[in-house]
Write a protein that holds these residues in place. Structure first.
Motif, PDB file in Angstrom:
ATOM      1  N   LYS A 109      54.659  58.648  22.478  1.00 32.76           N
ATOM      2  CA  LYS A 109      54.639  57.279  21.952  1.00 32.76           C
ATOM      3  C   LYS A 109      53.863  57.211  20.637  1.00 32.76           C
ATOM      4  CE  LYS A 109      54.757  54.711  26.334  1.00 32.76           C
ATOM      5  NZ  LYS A 109      53.966  53.817  27.205  1.00 32.76           N
ATOM      6  N   HIS A 110      52.821  58.007  20.547  1.00 32.98           N
ATOM      7  CA  HIS A 110      51.957  57.971  19.361  1.00 32.98           C
ATOM      8  C   HIS A 110      52.680  58.479  18.118  1.00 32.98           C
ATOM      9  CE1 HIS A 110      48.160  58.022  17.166  1.00 32.98           C
ATOM     10  NE2 HIS A 110      48.458  59.248  16.755  1.00 32.98           N
ATOM     11  N   ILE A 111      53.460  59.558  18.262  1.00 33.28           N
ATOM     12  CA  ILE A 111      54.085  60.144  17.064  1.00 33.28           C
ATOM     13  C   ILE A 111      55.509  59.659  16.819  1.00 33.28           C
ATOM     14  CG2 ILE A 111      52.679  62.234  17.306  1.00 33.28           C
ATOM     15  CD1 ILE A 111      55.390  63.682  18.003  1.00 33.28           C
ATOM     16  N   ALA A 112      56.188  59.136  17.843  1.00 39.81           N
ATOM     17  CA  ALA A 112      57.613  58.792  17.714  1.00 39.81           C
ATOM     18  C   ALA A 112      57.919  57.880  16.523  1.00 39.81           C
ATOM     19  CB  ALA A 112      58.128  58.171  19.005  1.00 39.81           C
ATOM     20  N   PRO A 113      57.118  56.826  16.263  1.00 47.14           N
ATOM     21  CA  PRO A 113      57.448  55.949  15.133  1.00 47.14           C
ATOM     22  C   PRO A 113      57.402  56.651  13.774  1.00 47.14           C
ATOM     23  CG  PRO A 113      55.907  54.875  16.641  1.00 47.14           C
ATOM     24  CD  PRO A 113      55.969  56.311  17.041  1.00 47.14           C
ATOM     25  N   GLN A 114      56.717  57.809  13.698  1.00 44.54           N
ATOM     26  CA  GLN A 114      56.607  58.544  12.431  1.00 44.54           C
ATOM     27  C   GLN A 114      57.730  59.576  12.262  1.00 44.54           C
ATOM     28  OE1 GLN A 114      52.499  60.151  12.006  1.00 44.54           O
ATOM     29  NE2 GLN A 114      52.112  59.116  13.961  1.00 44.54           N
ATOM     30  N   VAL A 134      66.334  65.457   7.973  1.00 40.16           N
ATOM     31  CA  VAL A 134      65.122  65.097   8.716  1.00 40.16           C
ATOM     32  C   VAL A 134      63.898  65.528   7.915  1.00 40.16           C
ATOM     33  CG1 VAL A 134      63.745  65.611  10.780  1.00 40.16           C
ATOM     34  CG2 VAL A 134      66.194  65.136  10.987  1.00 40.16           C
ATOM     35  N   LYS A 135      62.990  64.596   7.678  1.00 35.40           N
ATOM     36  CA  LYS A 135      61.768  64.882   6.926  1.00 35.40           C
ATOM     37  C   LYS A 135      60.570  65.138   7.849  1.00 35.40           C
ATOM     38  CE  LYS A 135      63.881  64.060   3.020  1.00 35.40           C
ATOM     39  NZ  LYS A 135      64.285  65.200   2.155  1.00 35.40           N
ATOM     40  N   THR A 136      60.554  64.426   8.972  1.00 37.32           N
ATOM     41  CA  THR A 136      59.453  64.585   9.926  1.00 37.32           C
ATOM     42  C   THR A 136      60.039  64.788  11.319  1.00 37.32           C
ATOM     43  OG1 THR A 136      58.037  63.140   8.600  1.00 37.32           O
ATOM     44  CG2 THR A 136      57.347  63.555  10.869  1.00 37.32           C
ATOM     45  N   LEU A 137      59.642  65.875  11.948  1.00 35.91           N
ATOM     46  CA  LEU A 137      60.134  66.240  13.280  1.00 35.91           C
ATOM     47  C   LEU A 137      58.976  66.264  14.262  1.00 35.91           C
ATOM     48  CD1 LEU A 137      62.337  67.524  15.212  1.00 35.91           C
ATOM     49  CD2 LEU A 137      61.488  69.745  14.399  1.00 35.91           C
ATOM     50  N   GLY A 138      59.147  65.642  15.401  1.00 32.90           N
ATOM     51  CA  GLY A 138      58.152  65.715  16.471  1.00 32.90           C
ATOM     52  C   GLY A 138      58.590  66.741  17.504  1.00 32.90           C
ATOM     53  N   ILE A 139      57.649  67.500  18.022  1.00 33.27           N
ATOM     54  CA  ILE A 139      57.946  68.466  19.083  1.00 33.27           C
ATOM     55  C   ILE A 139      56.919  68.321  20.196  1.00 33.27           C
ATOM     56  CG2 ILE A 139      58.156  70.898  19.729  1.00 33.27           C
ATOM     57  CD1 ILE A 139      59.047  71.568  16.943  1.00 33.27           C
ATOM     58  N   THR A 140      57.412  68.261  21.439  1.00 31.44           N
ATOM     59  CA  THR A 140      56.544  68.301  22.606  1.00 31.44           C
ATOM     60  C   THR A 140      57.233  69.166  23.650  1.00 31.44           C
ATOM     61  OG1 THR A 140      55.254  66.989  24.182  1.00 31.44           O
ATOM     62  CG2 THR A 140      57.508  66.237  23.722  1.00 31.44           C
ATOM     63  N   ALA A 141      56.607  69.304  24.802  1.00 34.06           N
ATOM     64  CA  ALA A 141      57.191  70.117  25.871  1.00 34.06           C
ATOM     65  C   ALA A 141      56.849  69.492  27.213  1.00 34.06           C
ATOM     66  CB  ALA A 141      56.669  71.551  25.814  1.00 34.06           C
ATOM     67  N   GLY A 142      57.821  69.519  28.117  1.00 31.28           N
ATOM     68  CA  GLY A 142      57.592  69.030  29.465  1.00 31.28           C
ATOM     69  C   GLY A 142      56.568  69.882  30.199  1.00 31.28           C
ATOM     70  N   ALA A 143      56.078  69.368  31.311  1.00 25.02           N
ATOM     71  CA  ALA A 143      54.977  70.012  32.031  1.00 25.02           C
ATOM     72  C   ALA A 143      55.350  71.351  32.654  1.00 25.02           C
ATOM     73  CB  ALA A 143      54.440  69.071  33.112  1.00 25.02           C
ATOM     74  N   SER A 144      56.654  71.666  32.713  1.00 27.25           N
ATOM     75  CA  SER A 144      57.065  72.959  33.272  1.00 27.25           C
ATOM     76  C   SER A 144      57.601  73.917  32.203  1.00 27.25           C
ATOM     77  CB  SER A 144      58.122  72.745  34.364  1.00 27.25           C
ATOM     78  OG  SER A 144      59.168  71.910  33.913  1.00 27.25           O
ATOM     79  N   ALA A 145      57.413  73.562  30.927  1.00 23.32           N
ATOM     80  CA  ALA A 145      57.919  74.400  29.834  1.00 23.32           C
ATOM     81  C   ALA A 145      56.787  75.245  29.252  1.00 23.32           C
ATOM     82  CB  ALA A 145      58.539  73.542  28.742  1.00 23.32           C
ATOM     83  N   PRO A 146      56.940  76.578  29.208  1.00 25.50           N
ATOM     84  CA  PRO A 146      55.877  77.435  28.674  1.00 25.50           C
ATOM     85  C   PRO A 146      55.766  77.341  27.159  1.00 25.50           C
ATOM     86  CG  PRO A 146      57.783  78.757  29.294  1.00 25.50           C
ATOM     87  CD  PRO A 146      58.074  77.360  29.741  1.00 25.50           C
ATOM     88  N   GLU A 147      54.575  77.595  26.650  1.00 25.92           N
ATOM     89  CA  GLU A 147      54.292  77.479  25.222  1.00 25.92           C
ATOM     90  C   GLU A 147      55.133  78.439  24.394  1.00 25.92           C
ATOM     91  OE1 GLU A 147      52.458  76.001  21.742  1.00 25.92           O
ATOM     92  OE2 GLU A 147      52.754  75.215  23.775  1.00 25.92           O
ATOM     93  N   ILE A 148      55.524  79.569  24.964  1.00 26.46           N
ATOM     94  CA  ILE A 148      56.324  80.543  24.207  1.00 26.46           C
ATOM     95  C   ILE A 148      57.646  79.944  23.733  1.00 26.46           C
ATOM     96  CG2 ILE A 148      57.470  81.537  26.259  1.00 26.46           C
ATOM     97  CD1 ILE A 148      57.216  84.279  24.860  1.00 26.46           C
ATOM     98  N   LEU A 149      58.185  78.982  24.488  1.00 28.66           N
ATOM     99  CA  LEU A 149      59.444  78.339  24.088  1.00 28.66           C
ATOM    100  C   LEU A 149      59.220  77.360  22.934  1.00 28.66           C
ATOM    101  CD1 LEU A 149      61.175  77.726  27.541  1.00 28.66           C
ATOM    102  CD2 LEU A 149      61.258  79.727  26.033  1.00 28.66           C
ATOM    103  N   VAL A 150      58.051  76.717  22.913  1.00 27.86           N
ATOM    104  CA  VAL A 150      57.694  75.857  21.776  1.00 27.86           C
ATOM    105  C   VAL A 150      57.572  76.711  20.525  1.00 27.86           C
ATOM    106  CG1 VAL A 150      55.946  74.298  20.826  1.00 27.86           C
ATOM    107  CG2 VAL A 150      56.507  74.205  23.272  1.00 27.86           C
ATOM    108  N   GLU A 151      56.881  77.843  20.650  1.00 26.77           N
ATOM    109  CA  GLU A 151      56.700  78.740  19.507  1.00 26.77           C
ATOM    110  C   GLU A 151      58.049  79.254  18.993  1.00 26.77           C
ATOM    111  OE1 GLU A 151      54.143  81.681  21.132  1.00 26.77           O
ATOM    112  OE2 GLU A 151      52.372  80.370  21.154  1.00 26.77           O
ATOM    113  N   GLU A 152      58.948  79.548  19.932  1.00 27.58           N
ATOM    114  CA  GLU A 152      60.281  80.025  19.563  1.00 27.58           C
ATOM    115  C   GLU A 152      61.021  78.989  18.725  1.00 27.58           C
ATOM    116  OE1 GLU A 152      63.107  81.952  22.595  1.00 27.58           O
ATOM    117  OE2 GLU A 152      63.984  79.959  22.324  1.00 27.58           O
ATOM    118  N   ILE A 153      60.936  77.729  19.110  1.00 27.42           N
ATOM    119  CA  ILE A 153      61.627  76.657  18.385  1.00 27.42           C
ATOM    120  C   ILE A 153      60.983  76.410  17.020  1.00 27.42           C
ATOM    121  CG2 ILE A 153      61.998  74.145  18.421  1.00 27.42           C
ATOM    122  CD1 ILE A 153      62.776  74.503  21.403  1.00 27.42           C
ATOM    123  N   VAL A 154      59.654  76.448  16.959  1.00 21.73           N
ATOM    124  CA  VAL A 154      58.979  76.294  15.667  1.00 21.73           C
ATOM    125  C   VAL A 154      59.407  77.405  14.713  1.00 21.73           C
ATOM    126  CG1 VAL A 154      56.752  76.363  14.478  1.00 21.73           C
ATOM    127  CG2 VAL A 154      56.998  75.030  16.593  1.00 21.73           C
TER     128      VAL A 154
END
Length: 331
Positions: free
Chosen positions: A217-222, A269-289
């Motif tokens: 909610k905090h980052i979505a408007p940006q 897209v100029k600004t992209l938000g990324i988060t991960a669900g509670a069962s998603a490992p950080e390695i998948l976030v790093e892969e997408i980045v």
């Protein structure tokens, strides 16, 4: 004449913190890992230990065997693990009747809801469970009591139409991975219709679900677009995508791996938000980045909205063989 490469378009990536694994998921995965380490393969797991294909495949490669029901498990001395989502009371009863050795990886916050249901029933209250039909956590919670003792409320419309079966005191409980806002709407309807309804002493929606939704909610408007890293059968991940959309980011996508990214969706897209669900490992976030770094000139910024330091004890059968660096906080 040498042609200069086309410069990459700039993109600002806002990385939500907290994101990814919660304490319950981390504990469940540790239970499978430690069981494999202590007892050797195979170790049987009833249902996906958590809703993430990458995690499940990683554990399968180590020797975990995933089944949906206990009748798929042969009669032997191999450990059986119940998933983080919890199970109906009938499941451990069947395991005991077959003399199966089982370890319960149910998240302690889900177990809290189970205990609430049992306590309300003992106090002769009619119980309403706010949740999604068919989700394993809901199946497990309703299965703590005989059929018909718990009524499921999925939507605000259900709350408006609900008719008590008896004149007993009402009580509501909820699934731990729901949308905070949707649940609040349902609760307000129930409490307006039934002013004496008993509510949980402490919110049933878990801290991780609440924190991750607040961060989105905090980052979505940006953001011009948002990615939630998570599985399509993960309730908390699906809720994060919905929360992002409602909070002002119309292009919110639920993606499991970088290979699923449709790059056309992110043109301009100029600004992209990324988060991960509670069962998603950080390695998948790093892969997408890293995938975005190949396509864009990325500026990465972490946006922290809460600090998390919660951890749960392991089952006593595994505490003698902790993972390196593991601490043992109180339950």
């Amino acid at each position: 004449m040498q042609v200069s490469p086309t410069p990459k378009a700039p993109i600002k990536v806002l990385l939500c913190a907290p994101r990814g694994f919660c304490a319950g998921v981390d504990r469940a995965i540790q239970i499978v890992d430690l069981a494999l380490e202590k007892y050797g393969a195979p170790v049987y797991v009833r249902h996906e230990i958590v809703h993430n294909k990458y995690v499940v495949e990683s554990l399968r490669n180590k020797g975990a065997v995933f089944v949906e029901e206990l009748d798929e498990i042969p009669d032997n001395d191999r450990p059986v693990i119940f998933s983080a989502h919890g199970v109906p009371k009938s499941v451990p009863e069947v395991a005991r009747s077959r003399n199966l050795f089982f370890l319960d990886a149910t998240c302690p916050l889900v177990s809290k809801v189970h205990k609430e249901a049992i306590l309300h029933d003992r106090r002769d209250r009619e119980i309403l469970l706010i949740g999604h039909k068919g989700h394993p956590e809901v199946v497990g919670t309703m299965g703590q009591l005989p059929e018909g003792r718990v009524s499921l409320i999925e939507t605000a419309a259900d709350a408006r139409q609900f008719a008590p079966k008896t004149d007993r005191q009402l009580a509501w409980i909820s699934q731990t991975t729901l949308s905070v806002d949707d649940t609040q709407e349902i609760v307000e309807i129930l409490e307006e219709r039934f002013p004496t309804i008993t509510k949980p002493h402490k919110d049933d929606i878990c801290y991780a679900t609440t924190n991750r939704q607040h961060a989105v909610k905090h980052i979505a408007p940006q953001c011009d677009a948002m990615i939630v890293v998570g599985a399509p059968n993960s309730s908390n991940s699906k809720r994060l995508r919905e929360v992002g959309e409602r909070a002002g980011c119309e292009k919110a996508y639920l993606i499991q791996r970088a290979s699923e990214i449709c790059w056309g969706d992110f043109e301009g897209v100029k600004t992209l938000g990324i988060t991960a669900g509670a069962s998603a490992p950080e390695i998948l976030v790093e892969e997408i980045v890293e995938a975005f770094r190949l396509h864009f000139d990325v500026t990465l910024e972490t946006v922290t909205t809460a600090e998390e330091n919660i951890a749960f004890n392991l089952p006593k059968e595994l505490r003698a063989t902790p993972l390196v660096g593991e601490t043992r906080p109180a339950e």
